[in-house]
Design an enzyme around this catalytic site. Sequence first.
Site, PDB file in Angstrom:
ATOM      1  N   GLY A  97       0.782  -1.160  -0.091  1.00 51.41           N
ATOM      2  CA  GLY A  97       0.057   0.002  -0.070  1.00 51.41           C
ATOM      3  C   GLY A  97       0.779   1.367  -0.016  1.00 51.41           C
ATOM      4  O   GLY A  97       2.076   1.354   0.527  1.00 51.41           O
TER       5      GLY A  97
ATOM      6  N   SER B  97      -0.378   8.620   2.357  1.00 45.40           N
ATOM      7  CA  SER B  97       0.062   9.915   2.176  1.00 45.40           C
ATOM      8  C   SER B  97       1.358  10.659   2.481  1.00 45.40           C
ATOM      9  O   SER B  97       1.997  11.163   2.093  1.00 45.40           O
ATOM     10  CB  SER B  97      -1.044  11.117   2.978  1.00 45.40           C
ATOM     11  OG  SER B  97      -2.362  10.708   2.755  1.00 45.40           O
TER      12      SER B  97
ATOM     13  N   GLY C 260       3.960   7.788   3.206  1.00 40.74           N
ATOM     14  CA  GLY C 260       4.713   6.807   3.099  1.00 40.74           C
ATOM     15  C   GLY C 260       4.464   5.559   2.297  1.00 40.74           C
ATOM     16  O   GLY C 260       3.191   5.692   1.987  1.00 40.74           O
TER      17      GLY C 260
ATOM     18  N   VAL D 276       3.620   1.173   2.733  1.00 42.33           N
ATOM     19  CA  VAL D 276       3.321  -0.004   3.586  1.00 42.33           C
ATOM     20  C   VAL D 276       3.830  -1.303   3.186  1.00 42.33           C
ATOM     21  O   VAL D 276       3.269  -1.693   1.890  1.00 42.33           O
ATOM     22  CB  VAL D 276       1.792  -0.044   4.006  1.00 42.33           C
ATOM     23  CG1 VAL D 276       1.595  -0.872   5.045  1.00 42.33           C
ATOM     24  CG2 VAL D 276       1.255   1.162   4.569  1.00 42.33           C
TER      25      VAL D 276
ATOM     26  N   LYS E  53       4.896   0.465   8.088  1.00 42.70           N
ATOM     27  CA  LYS E  53       4.741   1.971   7.403  1.00 42.70           C
ATOM     28  C   LYS E  53       5.909   2.490   7.528  1.00 42.70           C
ATOM     29  O   LYS E  53       6.422   3.108   8.641  1.00 42.70           O
ATOM     30  CB  LYS E  53       3.503   2.349   8.163  1.00 42.70           C
ATOM     31  CG  LYS E  53       3.295   3.834   7.405  1.00 42.70           C
ATOM     32  CD  LYS E  53       1.924   4.386   8.028  1.00 42.70           C
ATOM     33  CE  LYS E  53       1.802   5.937   7.497  1.00 42.70           C
ATOM     34  NZ  LYS E  53       0.544   6.778   8.202  1.00 42.70           N
TER      35      LYS E  53
ATOM     36  N   ASP F 299      -9.294  11.391   8.825  1.00 42.03           N
ATOM     37  CA  ASP F 299      -8.819  10.856   7.588  1.00 42.03           C
ATOM     38  C   ASP F 299      -9.671   9.588   7.370  1.00 42.03           C
ATOM     39  O   ASP F 299      -8.941   8.507   7.076  1.00 42.03           O
ATOM     40  CB  ASP F 299      -7.583  10.537   7.390  1.00 42.03           C
ATOM     41  CG  ASP F 299      -7.184  10.654   5.830  1.00 42.03           C
ATOM     42  OD1 ASP F 299      -7.988  10.895   4.918  1.00 42.03           O
ATOM     43  OD2 ASP F 299      -6.019  10.029   5.355  1.00 42.03           O
TER      44      ASP F 299
END
Length: 379
Positions: free
Chosen positions: A63, A66, A68, A70, A85, A194
């Site tokens: 993944g 915003s 960094g 994963v 992350k 978020d």
Amino acid sequence: MKLIISLVSAVHGVTFTLAILYFRYSRRAKKDPTSSDSEKFLTVSYQSLLKATDGFSSANLIGMGSFGSVYKGVLERAETTIAIKVLNLVHRGAYKSFTAECVALKNIRHRNLVKVLSACSGSDYQGNDFKALIYEFMVNGSLDEWLHPTQKIGEINERPKSLTFCERLNIVIEVAMALDYLHHHCETAIVHCDLKPSNILLDEDMVGHVGDFGLARFLIKPFENSSAYQSSSIGVRGTIGYTPPEYGMGHEVWTQGDVYSYGILLLEMFTGKRPTDDMFQGTSNLHGFVKEALPDQVIEIVDPVLVQEKVDREMSSANNRLNEDSKRAHINIEESWISVLEIGVACSAELPRERLDITDAMAEMCRIRNKLRANKICQ
């Protein structure tokens, strides 16, 4: 004789008091959760994370966020599959995001929040700053992958991901429970800031977990007896499509902002449409699209996957001679669609005063699920 007896009694009294205090202190130290093996953070280094991810290879990338990337990794020493992350520290706000997430996740525990296992702060082999957060790995990935599946290489013959109506209902209730905990049951209220499908992760049992607290804000009361809150910091406040309109006008971060994001998330889950879909141009949006169609045109706006599920259920019942209970069940499904979407519309109202509190939204969603369980539609 009286003097001797008094002195001996005094010495015994002091000794007894000290013994009790020592015993209580010892028991408290043993029960201290910070010293418990089960609550200790994993000790990780840059070297161990590098090895766990094969040098942060693209094959282990699961993944992009915003601030960094994963990665999936396996810590050999602990024999644990983890999600790592890695913060992109060149990105503006990455340092603040790392600090915010560490502080937010340090003292909160809930079954519907992604569990942080550790953090790593140091340098890489080139001497550059390195910061990473280590989470419990979620086998079934993000909610976004299930709502908007994309076929990947090697998955040609695999059945595309899809969620049933009851699975979606369970997940959206679990997200509400997590928000209710953050808003009303933490020592200091926390606003996620978020909330969106890519930040909802699913474990092996398809239980929803809210993650990514990089934009989280703590709320503090300006006065002891005040019912109002003010944000402990300012900055980026969410993702386009999920951010409440008042934030764009300079309003402080508050819990009602999360409620708006939750409402949009709920509408997306049951219509299958993103709030940033190309069909929403100008003043049109997902909230208005659903509100205008309710209640009479609900069949036209519900995710086609759910409509097909309902059709399949009806065909199965027809083959088994549709009885009155089955007919009632099909009516209940459509009524439940309407009720769920009405809650989504109420939570995502443009005017904050018209929005539900997350506790009330959660209670309403649970009531809908209980009714479906009573009719043996959901488990």
